[in-house]
Design a protein around this motif. Sequence first.
Motif, short mmCIF file in Angstrom:
data_model
loop_
_atom_site.label_atom_id
_atom_site.label_comp_id
_atom_site.label_asym_id
_atom_site.label_seq_id
_atom_site.Cartn_x
_atom_site.Cartn_y
_atom_site.Cartn_z
N UNK A 87 0.80 -1.22 0.00
CA UNK A 87 0.00 -0.15 0.03
C UNK A 87 0.83 1.17 -0.12
N UNK A 88 1.96 1.34 0.93
CA UNK A 88 2.96 2.45 1.06
C UNK A 88 3.65 2.42 -0.29
N UNK A 89 4.15 1.37 -0.84
CA UNK A 89 4.95 1.39 -1.82
C UNK A 89 4.36 1.96 -3.17
N UNK A 138 9.46 -1.14 7.81
CA UNK A 138 8.54 -1.48 6.76
C UNK A 138 8.15 -0.14 5.73
N UNK A 139 7.87 0.76 6.44
CA UNK A 139 7.47 2.01 5.89
C UNK A 139 8.70 2.78 5.20
N UNK A 140 9.88 2.78 5.53
CA UNK A 140 11.08 3.20 4.98
C UNK A 140 11.46 2.55 4.04
N UNK A 141 11.34 1.26 3.83
CA UNK A 141 11.64 0.44 2.70
C UNK A 141 10.58 0.68 1.52
N UNK A 142 9.24 0.80 2.06
CA UNK A 142 8.37 0.79 1.17
C UNK A 142 8.39 2.04 0.27
N UNK A 143 8.67 3.22 1.15
CA UNK A 143 8.85 4.56 0.52
C UNK A 143 9.85 4.53 -0.69
N UNK A 153 11.73 2.49 -12.45
CA UNK A 153 11.29 1.07 -12.59
C UNK A 153 12.21 0.18 -11.77
N UNK A 154 12.90 0.69 -10.93
CA UNK A 154 13.87 0.00 -10.07
C UNK A 154 13.51 -0.19 -8.66
N UNK A 155 12.84 -1.01 -8.25
CA UNK A 155 12.22 -1.05 -6.88
C UNK A 155 12.84 -2.36 -6.11
N UNK A 156 13.76 -3.26 -6.87
CA UNK A 156 14.13 -4.32 -6.10
C UNK A 156 14.81 -4.19 -5.04
N UNK A 157 16.02 -3.48 -4.89
CA UNK A 157 16.79 -3.35 -3.76
C UNK A 157 16.29 -3.03 -2.51
N UNK A 158 15.25 -1.97 -2.19
CA UNK A 158 14.77 -1.91 -0.88
C UNK A 158 13.60 -2.94 -0.68
N UNK A 159 12.95 -3.45 -1.78
CA UNK A 159 11.95 -4.82 -1.64
C UNK A 159 12.75 -5.75 -0.87
N UNK A 160 13.75 -6.16 -1.43
CA UNK A 160 14.66 -7.36 -0.90
C UNK A 160 15.34 -7.05 0.31
N UNK A 161 15.68 -5.80 0.49
CA UNK A 161 16.24 -5.25 2.08
C UNK A 161 14.99 -5.74 2.90
N UNK A 162 13.86 -5.15 2.58
CA UNK A 162 12.58 -5.63 3.46
C UNK A 162 12.28 -6.91 3.82
N UNK A 163 12.23 -7.74 2.68
CA UNK A 163 11.98 -9.15 2.69
C UNK A 163 13.22 -9.85 3.39
N UNK A 164 14.41 -9.46 3.25
CA UNK A 164 15.48 -10.23 4.06
C UNK A 164 15.52 -10.25 5.41
N UNK A 165 14.79 -9.25 5.95
CA UNK A 165 14.56 -9.20 7.47
C UNK A 165 13.84 -10.12 7.76
N UNK A 166 13.02 -10.68 7.11
CA UNK A 166 11.97 -11.73 7.55
C UNK A 166 12.43 -12.94 7.50
N UNK A 167 13.78 -13.27 6.89
CA UNK A 167 14.09 -14.74 7.00
C UNK A 167 13.20 -15.84 6.17
#
Length: 253
Positions: A87-89, A138-143, A153-167
């Motif tokens: 939603x935020x992203x 969550x909000x920081x990575x989504x923003x 068109x590049x949103x991969x790095x912050x998304x992977x940063x967010x997902x990586x914290x969830x193991x």
Amino acid sequence: MNEILSLITPNVLILITITAVFAGLVKGIVGFAMPMIFITSVTIFMSPDVALGILILPTLIGNGWQAGRQGFVAAYQALLDHRWFLGVGYTMLLVTTQMVPLLPQALFFLYLGILVVVFASLMLSGWQPKGRSGTGLLIGCALVAGVGGGLSGIWGPPTVMYLSTHNLEKQAQMRAQGVIYGLGAILLLIGHIKSGIATLPVLSLGAFAILPACFGIWVGFKIQDLINQKIFRIATLSILILAGLNLIRRGIM
């Protein structure tokens, strides 16, 4: 229109094909980096806004495939699990697509590149962020993901940063990335139709790139299915560091 038509030469089509195959291959292995590889390579011989328009359709198809590999129910659950990030992203993505013609991207690339390299290097060394479900993270990575997606068109790095914290388990992370990027590609298409970047000639070049990109993704999926969780994590973070270094390069040059 005439500028786009002048680009459709055999040499350009061959370069787009090679780029699409390689970008798809990397995406199939780690689940992201296709837009970064594609837009970095294609901007060597055409303008960034044209390259951005071309990558929309291959990205949309590739992410739909990635999201649905384990079925609709699993993809829908991934959507629910990450709904606040989405939603935020996506709100930021839709806003910033309209700013592409107005905003310089160099400073954003430099900032994002440094952030990604530092974060991925720390995680590769064994560090894990505390409070993995923290709202601030969550909000920081989504923003950052939304702004990056809208501008380039590049949103991969912050998304992977967010997902990586969830193991997440390997398949779960691949599925979540596919859902997040796939829905983002739909909004990117809508936003850039309105901004004037996604024109019919540009989208036609993007349609041409779908088949080679899907071939690369298919090969990448085969490789990804064979590697274990530890190798997958190392590969993901290593690609993330390379992507971050490339973003720093783009911000400086």
